[in-house]
Write a protein that holds these residues in place. Sequence first.
Motif, PDB file in Angstrom:
ATOM      1  N   ASN A 251      34.274 -28.507 -63.214  1.00  0.00           N
ATOM      2  CA  ASN A 251      34.252 -27.192 -63.847  1.00  0.00           C
ATOM      3  C   ASN A 251      33.792 -26.106 -62.871  1.00  0.00           C
ATOM      4  N   HIS A 254      36.751 -25.296 -60.586  1.00  0.00           N
ATOM      5  CA  HIS A 254      37.719 -24.434 -61.269  1.00  0.00           C
ATOM      6  C   HIS A 254      37.195 -23.003 -61.381  1.00  0.00           C
ATOM      7  N   THR A 255      35.923 -22.855 -61.752  1.00  0.00           N
ATOM      8  CA  THR A 255      35.350 -21.511 -61.922  1.00  0.00           C
ATOM      9  C   THR A 255      35.329 -20.744 -60.614  1.00  0.00           C
ATOM     10  N   TYR A 258      38.744 -19.494 -60.152  1.00  0.00           N
ATOM     11  CA  TYR A 258      39.029 -18.345 -61.025  1.00  0.00           C
ATOM     12  C   TYR A 258      38.504 -17.049 -60.395  1.00  0.00           C
ATOM     13  N   LEU A 270      39.476 -11.820 -66.584  1.00  0.00           N
ATOM     14  CA  LEU A 270      39.558 -13.252 -66.858  1.00  0.00           C
ATOM     15  C   LEU A 270      40.618 -13.560 -67.906  1.00  0.00           C
ATOM     16  N   ASP A 340      35.594 -20.930 -73.817  1.00  0.00           N
ATOM     17  CA  ASP A 340      35.861 -21.148 -72.387  1.00  0.00           C
ATOM     18  C   ASP A 340      35.266 -20.029 -71.537  1.00  0.00           C
ATOM     19  N   ARG A 341      35.342 -18.798 -72.038  1.00  0.00           N
ATOM     20  CA  ARG A 341      34.795 -17.660 -71.297  1.00  0.00           C
ATOM     21  C   ARG A 341      33.273 -17.782 -71.165  1.00  0.00           C
ATOM     22  N   VAL A 344      32.581 -20.322 -68.486  1.00  0.00           N
ATOM     23  CA  VAL A 344      32.825 -19.758 -67.160  1.00  0.00           C
ATOM     24  C   VAL A 344      31.665 -18.871 -66.743  1.00  0.00           C
ATOM     25  N   ASN A 345      31.210 -18.007 -67.635  1.00  0.00           N
ATOM     26  CA  ASN A 345      30.109 -17.098 -67.291  1.00  0.00           C
ATOM     27  C   ASN A 345      28.801 -17.851 -67.057  1.00  0.00           C
ATOM     28  N   CYS A 348      29.171 -19.212 -63.636  1.00  0.00           N
ATOM     29  CA  CYS A 348      29.082 -18.141 -62.639  1.00  0.00           C
ATOM     30  C   CYS A 348      27.646 -17.982 -62.141  1.00  0.00           C
ATOM     31  N   SER A 363      32.004 -13.135 -64.904  1.00  0.00           N
ATOM     32  CA  SER A 363      33.358 -12.990 -64.363  1.00  0.00           C
ATOM     33  C   SER A 363      33.728 -11.520 -64.173  1.00  0.00           C
TER      34      SER A 363
END
Length: 417
Positions: A251, A254-255, A258, A270, A340-341, A344-345, A348, A363
């Motif tokens: 993960n 992938h991030t 992104y 995003l 999912d967002r 991702v954050n 981050c 993001s």
Amino acid sequence: MARARLILDVRSNSKNAEGLFPIALRVFHKKQRIVRLPFFTSSDGWDEKNMAFKKSAIANREQDCDEINKELNEKLYSAKSIIDKLGKVINEITIDVLIENIKESWDKKLDSDLKKNLSNEISLSEWGQVLIDRKLREGKPGTAKWYKNSIAAFVKFNKGAPIKLYRLNVTFLKEFELLHKAKGNSNNGISAYMRGVRAIYNSAIKEDRYVPIKNPFNHYRIPTTRRTKKKALSKESIVSIRNLKYKKGSNLWHTQNYLLCMFNCRGMNLIDLAKLRFKDIGENRIFYGRSKTGDPLSVKITEEFATILKNYTKGKSPNDFIFPIGYNGSVETFSKYVYDRKLVNKLCKVIAEDAGIEEKITSYYIRHSWATIAKNMGISSEIISEGLGHHSVKTTEIYLKSFENSVLDDANDLIVS
């Protein structure tokens, strides 16, 4: 010569909650304007030739067709009379002035009590739901949620009771503001609710669903939002993220991809990255439409972006999403995208720590970072605005010049290199 006619407004976004279409006055004078009227029926319930409600139609059985047709005929007669009375003078006025005169003639014929009832019949929740449904059909669940939350805040303030639009006066708005300030809520939060309700209120006026005596939003100042500090990373921080090594397929890996892809795509959001499919890739460009505005953008595939893409192409068809965070923009999958967002954050922040960055980044830092780095490198504001796909909605004094793709490509290559 100006013309006026009654029509059934069968545009898809005109339907009310019951799936019926509004009757409208269509006026043509150099340009066309449509003025919706407060009467609804089905396609089968409207006699286009005679411009009248059909008594036999199922949709009209519970309506007083004779009374409705009488009022429709009066409105049409009034509109045509205005056109005839103006004579040659009509050539010197605009379509908007003509419409104003027609509406004024209607208003003069309305009994004050009838006008009050016509104005007060719709509530904030009722009209708001119409707009919410439209946004959901347009694939804009974020805007629909904003409207829904704004309505909920106002209804809660009103002790759970529906709010007729006529109740929204300056006093009501001020009391709403004071209550939320007393609770310690920020101006940003209060302003968000206010702007949502203002959008719903003004839409009801614009679509002739409500006739206000006085628009409170013209006399009440929505609390000023505090301008948050721009969250941007330096070019050195971007390089630090670029140099991190994570296990392929994880993960975090992938991030990291992104973030770098968004940076290489001129600060892409995003949600737009999530919507990218392989069919959006041209020979050496990515083509996509901004979710926020719908504007089409074309971005040159940089060397770094091309290298990252190679990790995601195996066994994929044109309709497949490029990245695992793929989102089709539907209401049904919006909750998954939100989840999912958040992930991702969350990752981050881990990436920032690993890269030696003190800020707890999200993001959205990438978008501000691209713009800030570009500004610091001396790239003009016009090119930056165009590169970001920005629109100016606060002032008409700013004109964003369109640049050729080659100019934007050169600017992007300089920024991401």
